[in-house]
Design a protein around this motif. Sequence first.
Motif, PDB file in Angstrom:
ATOM      1  N   GLY A 162      -2.038   8.092   3.846  1.00  0.00           N
ATOM      2  CA  GLY A 162      -2.089   6.755   3.258  1.00  0.00           C
ATOM      3  C   GLY A 162      -3.319   6.598   2.368  1.00  0.00           C
ATOM      4  N   ARG A 163      -3.136   5.851   1.300  1.00  0.00           N
ATOM      5  CA  ARG A 163      -4.210   5.642   0.326  1.00  0.00           C
ATOM      6  C   ARG A 163      -5.319   4.762   0.914  1.00  0.00           C
ATOM      7  NH1 ARG A 163      -3.258   6.306  -4.946  1.00  0.00           N
ATOM      8  NH2 ARG A 163      -1.026   5.924  -4.785  1.00  0.00           N
ATOM      9  N   ARG A 164      -6.559   5.061   0.513  1.00  0.00           N
ATOM     10  CA  ARG A 164      -7.709   4.199   0.835  1.00  0.00           C
ATOM     11  C   ARG A 164      -8.181   3.555  -0.472  1.00  0.00           C
ATOM     12  NH1 ARG A 164      -5.548   5.457   5.130  1.00  0.00           N
ATOM     13  NH2 ARG A 164      -6.241   7.258   6.319  1.00  0.00           N
ATOM     14  N   LEU A 165      -8.490   2.288  -0.413  1.00  0.00           N
ATOM     15  CA  LEU A 165      -8.895   1.576  -1.616  1.00  0.00           C
ATOM     16  C   LEU A 165     -10.413   1.426  -1.668  1.00  0.00           C
ATOM     17  CD1 LEU A 165      -6.270  -1.326  -1.700  1.00  0.00           C
ATOM     18  CD2 LEU A 165      -6.031   1.060  -2.425  1.00  0.00           C
ATOM     19  N   ASP A 166     -10.935   1.371  -2.890  1.00  0.00           N
ATOM     20  CA  ASP A 166     -12.342   0.994  -3.046  1.00  0.00           C
ATOM     21  C   ASP A 166     -12.421  -0.162  -4.043  1.00  0.00           C
ATOM     22  OD1 ASP A 166     -12.126   2.045  -5.599  1.00  0.00           O
ATOM     23  OD2 ASP A 166     -13.037   3.971  -5.053  1.00  0.00           O
ATOM     24  N   ALA A 167     -13.635  -0.550  -4.391  1.00  0.00           N
ATOM     25  CA  ALA A 167     -13.819  -1.755  -5.208  1.00  0.00           C
ATOM     26  C   ALA A 167     -13.206  -1.620  -6.597  1.00  0.00           C
ATOM     27  CB  ALA A 167     -15.309  -2.075  -5.317  1.00  0.00           C
ATOM     28  N   SER A 168     -12.906  -0.392  -7.030  1.00  0.00           N
ATOM     29  CA  SER A 168     -12.362  -0.198  -8.382  1.00  0.00           C
ATOM     30  C   SER A 168     -10.849  -0.418  -8.442  1.00  0.00           C
ATOM     31  CB  SER A 168     -12.683   1.220  -8.873  1.00  0.00           C
ATOM     32  OG  SER A 168     -11.938   2.168  -8.131  1.00  0.00           O
ATOM     33  N   TRP A 169     -10.217  -0.658  -7.284  1.00  0.00           N
ATOM     34  CA  TRP A 169      -8.754  -0.796  -7.225  1.00  0.00           C
ATOM     35  C   TRP A 169      -8.268  -2.004  -8.021  1.00  0.00           C
ATOM     36  CZ3 TRP A 169      -4.811   2.201  -6.018  1.00  0.00           C
ATOM     37  CH2 TRP A 169      -3.563   1.611  -5.801  1.00  0.00           C
ATOM     38  N   LYS A 170      -7.218  -1.804  -8.815  1.00  0.00           N
ATOM     39  CA  LYS A 170      -6.607  -2.918  -9.560  1.00  0.00           C
ATOM     40  C   LYS A 170      -5.199  -3.160  -9.027  1.00  0.00           C
ATOM     41  CE  LYS A 170      -9.645  -3.415 -13.154  1.00  0.00           C
ATOM     42  NZ  LYS A 170     -10.795  -3.128 -12.246  1.00  0.00           N
ATOM     43  N   ALA A 171      -4.934  -4.381  -8.628  1.00  0.00           N
ATOM     44  CA  ALA A 171      -3.608  -4.730  -8.099  1.00  0.00           C
ATOM     45  C   ALA A 171      -2.599  -4.823  -9.238  1.00  0.00           C
ATOM     46  CB  ALA A 171      -3.690  -6.064  -7.365  1.00  0.00           C
ATOM     47  N   GLU A 172      -1.477  -4.126  -9.088  1.00  0.00           N
ATOM     48  CA  GLU A 172      -0.445  -4.130 -10.130  1.00  0.00           C
ATOM     49  C   GLU A 172       0.927  -4.141  -9.489  1.00  0.00           C
ATOM     50  OE1 GLU A 172      -1.152  -0.648 -12.519  1.00  0.00           O
ATOM     51  OE2 GLU A 172      -2.523  -1.770 -13.840  1.00  0.00           O
ATOM     52  N   PRO A 173       1.933  -4.631 -10.210  1.00  0.00           N
ATOM     53  CA  PRO A 173       3.295  -4.571  -9.665  1.00  0.00           C
ATOM     54  C   PRO A 173       3.843  -3.146  -9.724  1.00  0.00           C
ATOM     55  CG  PRO A 173       3.322  -5.478 -11.888  1.00  0.00           C
ATOM     56  CD  PRO A 173       1.883  -5.284 -11.524  1.00  0.00           C
ATOM     57  N   PHE A 174       4.786  -2.867  -8.871  1.00  0.00           N
ATOM     58  CA  PHE A 174       5.451  -1.549  -8.884  1.00  0.00           C
ATOM     59  C   PHE A 174       6.851  -1.764  -8.336  1.00  0.00           C
ATOM     60  CE2 PHE A 174       5.871  -0.160  -4.439  1.00  0.00           C
ATOM     61  CZ  PHE A 174       5.172  -1.174  -3.809  1.00  0.00           C
ATOM     62  N   LEU A 175       7.670  -0.766  -8.457  1.00  0.00           N
ATOM     63  CA  LEU A 175       9.018  -0.828  -7.868  1.00  0.00           C
ATOM     64  C   LEU A 175       9.408   0.553  -7.374  1.00  0.00           C
ATOM     65  CD1 LEU A 175      11.416  -3.058 -10.050  1.00  0.00           C
ATOM     66  CD2 LEU A 175      10.758  -3.428  -7.653  1.00  0.00           C
ATOM     67  N   GLY A 176      10.007   0.607  -6.221  1.00  0.00           N
ATOM     68  CA  GLY A 176      10.623   1.841  -5.742  1.00  0.00           C
ATOM     69  C   GLY A 176       9.629   2.844  -5.184  1.00  0.00           C
ATOM     70  N   ASP A 177      10.157   3.830  -4.479  1.00  0.00           N
ATOM     71  CA  ASP A 177       9.354   4.883  -3.890  1.00  0.00           C
ATOM     72  C   ASP A 177       9.340   6.106  -4.801  1.00  0.00           C
ATOM     73  OD1 ASP A 177       8.547   3.504  -1.704  1.00  0.00           O
ATOM     74  OD2 ASP A 177      10.105   4.258  -0.378  1.00  0.00           O
ATOM     75  N   ILE A 178       8.431   7.043  -4.542  1.00  0.00           N
ATOM     76  CA  ILE A 178       8.407   8.289  -5.308  1.00  0.00           C
ATOM     77  C   ILE A 178       9.658   9.097  -4.975  1.00  0.00           C
ATOM     78  CG2 ILE A 178       7.155  10.469  -5.634  1.00  0.00           C
ATOM     79  CD1 ILE A 178       4.557   8.860  -5.252  1.00  0.00           C
ATOM     80  N   TRP A 179       9.978   9.180  -3.695  1.00  0.00           N
ATOM     81  CA  TRP A 179      11.231   9.817  -3.276  1.00  0.00           C
ATOM     82  C   TRP A 179      11.542   9.363  -1.846  1.00  0.00           C
ATOM     83  CZ3 TRP A 179      11.320  13.111   1.014  1.00  0.00           C
ATOM     84  CH2 TRP A 179      10.058  13.564   1.449  1.00  0.00           C
ATOM     85  N   GLY A 180      12.819   9.462  -1.466  1.00  0.00           N
ATOM     86  CA  GLY A 180      13.225   9.305  -0.071  1.00  0.00           C
ATOM     87  C   GLY A 180      13.213   7.872   0.438  1.00  0.00           C
ATOM     88  N   HIS A 181      13.013   7.741   1.772  1.00  0.00           N
ATOM     89  CA  HIS A 181      13.041   6.453   2.467  1.00  0.00           C
ATOM     90  C   HIS A 181      14.408   5.776   2.351  1.00  0.00           C
ATOM     91  CE1 HIS A 181       8.385   6.207   2.435  1.00  0.00           C
ATOM     92  NE2 HIS A 181       8.810   6.561   3.636  1.00  0.00           N
ATOM     93  N   GLU A 182      15.451   6.586   2.258  1.00  0.00           N
ATOM     94  CA  GLU A 182      16.801   6.036   2.175  1.00  0.00           C
ATOM     95  C   GLU A 182      17.074   5.160   3.403  1.00  0.00           C
ATOM     96  OE1 GLU A 182      19.825   9.023   2.072  1.00  0.00           O
ATOM     97  OE2 GLU A 182      21.437   7.531   2.110  1.00  0.00           O
ATOM     98  N   GLY A 183      17.562   3.955   3.171  1.00  0.00           N
ATOM     99  CA  GLY A 183      17.861   3.026   4.260  1.00  0.00           C
ATOM    100  C   GLY A 183      16.853   1.903   4.387  1.00  0.00           C
ATOM    101  N   LEU A 184      15.690   2.065   3.745  1.00  0.00           N
ATOM    102  CA  LEU A 184      14.610   1.092   3.956  1.00  0.00           C
ATOM    103  C   LEU A 184      14.995  -0.320   3.502  1.00  0.00           C
ATOM    104  CD1 LEU A 184      11.781   0.563   4.924  1.00  0.00           C
ATOM    105  CD2 LEU A 184      10.903   1.347   2.726  1.00  0.00           C
ATOM    106  N   ALA A 185      15.566  -0.439   2.310  1.00  0.00           N
ATOM    107  CA  ALA A 185      15.911  -1.778   1.806  1.00  0.00           C
ATOM    108  C   ALA A 185      16.908  -2.456   2.745  1.00  0.00           C
ATOM    109  CB  ALA A 185      16.464  -1.685   0.387  1.00  0.00           C
ATOM    110  N   ALA A 186      17.905  -1.700   3.200  1.00  0.00           N
ATOM    111  CA  ALA A 186      18.920  -2.284   4.090  1.00  0.00           C
ATOM    112  C   ALA A 186      18.313  -2.720   5.419  1.00  0.00           C
ATOM    113  CB  ALA A 186      20.040  -1.269   4.330  1.00  0.00           C
ATOM    114  N   SER A 187      17.227  -2.050   5.856  1.00  0.00           N
ATOM    115  CA  SER A 187      16.630  -2.375   7.154  1.00  0.00           C
ATOM    116  C   SER A 187      15.854  -3.694   7.131  1.00  0.00           C
ATOM    117  CB  SER A 187      15.699  -1.239   7.608  1.00  0.00           C
ATOM    118  OG  SER A 187      14.467  -1.292   6.911  1.00  0.00           O
ATOM    119  N   LEU A 188      15.567  -4.236   5.945  1.00  0.00           N
ATOM    120  CA  LEU A 188      14.723  -5.430   5.876  1.00  0.00           C
ATOM    121  C   LEU A 188      15.356  -6.636   6.554  1.00  0.00           C
ATOM    122  CD1 LEU A 188      13.308  -5.170   2.252  1.00  0.00           C
ATOM    123  CD2 LEU A 188      12.024  -4.907   4.381  1.00  0.00           C
ATOM    124  N   GLY A 189      16.691  -6.646   6.647  1.00  0.00           N
ATOM    125  CA  GLY A 189      17.360  -7.782   7.295  1.00  0.00           C
ATOM    126  C   GLY A 189      17.462  -7.626   8.795  1.00  0.00           C
TER     127      GLY A 189
END
Length: 295
Positions: A261-288
């Motif tokens: 998992g990533r660690r952040l420091d003070a230089s981190w900039k919050a930005e929007p993103f979408l989707g995973d790099i790969w895998g995690h099939e099923g994750l969106a369906a599990s949200l409900g």
Amino acid sequence: MQLLGLGYLGVAGPEVAGFASFAADVAGLMPVAALADGALAFAADARRFRLAAYRGDKNALAYLGFEVAGAEALAKGVAELRAAGVAVREGSAEERAAREVAGLAVLSDPAGHRLELFHGAASGAAFRSPAGVARFLTGELGLGHVNLIVPELEPALRFYRERLGFADSDWMDFGPGMGGYFLHCNPRHHSVAITCIGPLAGLHHLMLEVPGVDDVGQAWDRANAAKVPISAALGRHRNDGMFSFYMQSPLGFHVEIGCQGRRLDASWKAEPFLGDIWGHEGLAASLGSIAGGPV
Ligand code: FE2
């Protein structure tokens, strides 16, 4: 308010016995003596406990505990919350005894999740996993992260940012009023994610971080051998870089086991993103499918 991290959580539901073997034999947490309020308890490190499970009629998040530095920080945090009009009460002697903490305050988030602020958590025995997990990465990062499902994004985000002092890591926009927001209070990429997909409230998942890819793979093998439902297959998240999978616990919420998992420091900039790099099939369906339900 400066939180140090996610300290502990309590969960509830009918399948507590099944959850106990899942937590120990699949997730690899260490079963420890029951808490004073009768909860089954599990350790993830040298803390007395990190996860408490209660018998209940329906699957639910019982509470989330966030740690502060000490008595002074707790008193200051409570004063700030009250000045901002947030209802917060001191934990009773019984509640402090059950959590084995020196100081405790109790409040609710706008979605109705019970939150606790605490300091002075008790230590327990040295951590030894019944499933052979070498260790969970906790310490200054806290226990891990949770993804909370809320019925309304804006009040929840305002509360976690402005009242509890979380900072944005990044976010996914799912359309008007819907999305997933990742918030940090220490170097861990996020300690809390706030997700809105409709009129639902509850706990979607708890993430526990292990040292490496083989530790994730061994957890994957244990989950499959025990026929635990896999809610998201192996994959890597785009935002926190976590290599992980998700499985559904017998109390309805999911457990993500991940590494790197990533660690952040003070230089981190919050930005929007979408989707995973790969895998995690099923994750969106599990949200409900969560511990909690419609509101
Ligand atoms: Fe996660």
